[in-house]
Scaffold this motif. Structure first.
Motif, PDB file in Angstrom:
ATOM      1  N   LYS A   1      -5.328  -5.083  12.951  1.00  8.29           N
ATOM      2  CA  LYS A   1      -5.094  -5.848  11.725  1.00  8.29           C
ATOM      3  C   LYS A   1      -4.620  -4.885  10.657  1.00  8.29           C
ATOM      4  O   LYS A   1      -5.240  -3.837  10.430  1.00  8.29           O
ATOM      5  N   PHE A   2      -3.500  -5.229  10.007  1.00 16.65           N
ATOM      6  CA  PHE A   2      -3.002  -4.417   8.894  1.00 16.65           C
ATOM      7  C   PHE A   2      -3.554  -5.009   7.608  1.00 16.65           C
ATOM      8  O   PHE A   2      -3.319  -6.172   7.288  1.00 16.65           O
ATOM      9  N   GLU A   3      -4.286  -4.180   6.869  1.00 18.42           N
ATOM     10  CA  GLU A   3      -4.932  -4.677   5.649  1.00 18.42           C
ATOM     11  C   GLU A   3      -5.036  -3.566   4.622  1.00 18.42           C
ATOM     12  O   GLU A   3      -5.606  -2.519   4.886  1.00 18.42           O
ATOM     13  N   VAL A   4      -4.484  -3.823   3.445  1.00 21.10           N
ATOM     14  CA  VAL A   4      -4.583  -2.884   2.326  1.00 21.10           C
ATOM     15  C   VAL A   4      -5.795  -3.297   1.519  1.00 21.10           C
ATOM     16  O   VAL A   4      -5.827  -4.366   0.902  1.00 21.10           O
TER      17      VAL A   4
ATOM     18  N   GLY B   1       0.779  -1.233   0.000  1.00 22.20           N
ATOM     19  CA  GLY B   1       0.000   0.000   0.000  1.00 22.20           C
ATOM     20  C   GLY B   1       0.808   1.279   0.000  1.00 22.20           C
ATOM     21  O   GLY B   1       0.395   2.286   0.577  1.00 22.20           O
ATOM     22  N   GLY B   2       1.983   1.253  -0.633  1.00 17.08           N
ATOM     23  CA  GLY B   2       2.805   2.464  -0.680  1.00 17.08           C
ATOM     24  C   GLY B   2       3.773   2.592   0.487  1.00 17.08           C
ATOM     25  O   GLY B   2       4.559   3.542   0.549  1.00 17.08           O
TER      26      GLY B   2
ATOM     27  N   LYS C   1      -6.027  -1.206  11.028  1.00 17.89           N
ATOM     28  CA  LYS C   1      -7.413  -1.226  11.478  1.00 17.89           C
ATOM     29  C   LYS C   1      -7.505  -1.686  12.928  1.00 17.89           C
ATOM     30  O   LYS C   1      -6.875  -2.676  13.321  1.00 17.89           O
ATOM     31  N   THR C   2      -8.286  -0.977  13.700  1.00 21.12           N
ATOM     32  CA  THR C   2      -8.506  -1.351  15.095  1.00 21.12           C
ATOM     33  C   THR C   2      -9.611  -2.401  15.184  1.00 21.12           C
ATOM     34  O   THR C   2     -10.672  -2.248  14.582  1.00 21.12           O
ATOM     35  N   ILE C   3      -9.331  -3.473  15.899  1.00 22.01           N
ATOM     36  CA  ILE C   3     -10.347  -4.490  16.182  1.00 22.01           C
ATOM     37  C   ILE C   3     -10.737  -4.295  17.636  1.00 22.01           C
ATOM     38  O   ILE C   3      -9.989  -4.670  18.549  1.00 22.01           O
TER      39      ILE C   3
END
Length: 226
Positions: free
Chosen positions: A221-224, A134-135, A213-215
């Motif tokens: 969780k890191f998600e592109v 993601g850059g 992303k906060t769970i």
């Protein structure tokens, strides 16, 4: 670089075949064992096994016995696979020196991601010294982070945490798991230190902060997603 060899130990042939297929697609060499005794024979015959995927419940010799025997002579990474969800089993696994504990049923892609993350941490990965998503690009050897080509200054732990996120893309990570992996098991501080570091990382990577992303009630969780 020569393909890394992984030993898959499970009495279910279909599961072994499934895991083998996904690992071989990633360039790994896979050897199989259907029970604990066969696993021990293979492990001592072939001295170049870099990681073991080990089922708990097996005939002849269960996963715990195999793990105990291997740990007498080797620190090879071990991921335990089990259909049981008893917390005592998981704690026993970590006491025996298990590196990861995955409950069945599991996603083969997530399993492969865990394998790659452990091999990276042990310096055995097929991957290069750079990882990107993601850059965001992380150069592990230079200990540098670039976002859209621009150098971003991170503290040592911020760097380690962001690297851990990228190495475990798409995986929900509890605060406890993050502490154990980034701060190590001998860290007894408050898990909220993770939230503080995440906040600092987000402020430094600009619009890319949306990928972390906060769970709620669990961790991150890191998600592109683009």
């Amino acid at each position: 670089m020569e393909a890394l060899k992984i030993l898959v130990v499970d009495d279910e042939s279909r599961l072994r075949k499934l895991v083998r297929t996904f690992l071989e697609k990633k360039g790994y060499k896979v050897v199989e064992a259907a029970d604990g005794e066969e696993a021990m024979d293979i492990f001592y015959q072939e001295n170049d096994i870099e990681l073991i995927l080990l089922d708990v419940m097996m005939p002849k010799m269960d996963g715990w016995a195999v793990c105990r025997e291997i740990r007498k002579n080797s620190k090879v990474p071990i991921i335990m696979l089990t259909a049981r969800t008893d917390e005592r089993d998981e704690l026993l696994g970590f006491e025996l020196g298990v590196d990861e504990y995955i409950s069945k049923p599991f996603s083969p892609r997530i399993l492969v991601a865990r394998v790659e993350a452990i091999l990276r941490r042990t310096g055995k990965s097929l991957a290069e010294d750079k990882i990107s998503a993601g850059g965001i690009e992380i150069d592990k050897s230079a200990h540098e982070v670039h976002v859209d080509g621009e150098l971003v200054e991170l503290s040592f732990k911020e760097f380690e945490l962001l690297l851990y996120f990228l190495e475990n893309q798409g995986i929900a990570l509890s605060r406890e798991k993050i502490l154990n992996s980034v701060w190590n098991y001998d860290y007894f501080g408050d898990a909220r230190t993770i939230d503080t570091h995440v906040k600092k990382i987000r402020s430094k990577i600009g619009e890319k902060e949306k990928y972390i992303k906060t769970i709620w009630g669990m961790g991150y969780k890191f998600e592109v997603t683009e």
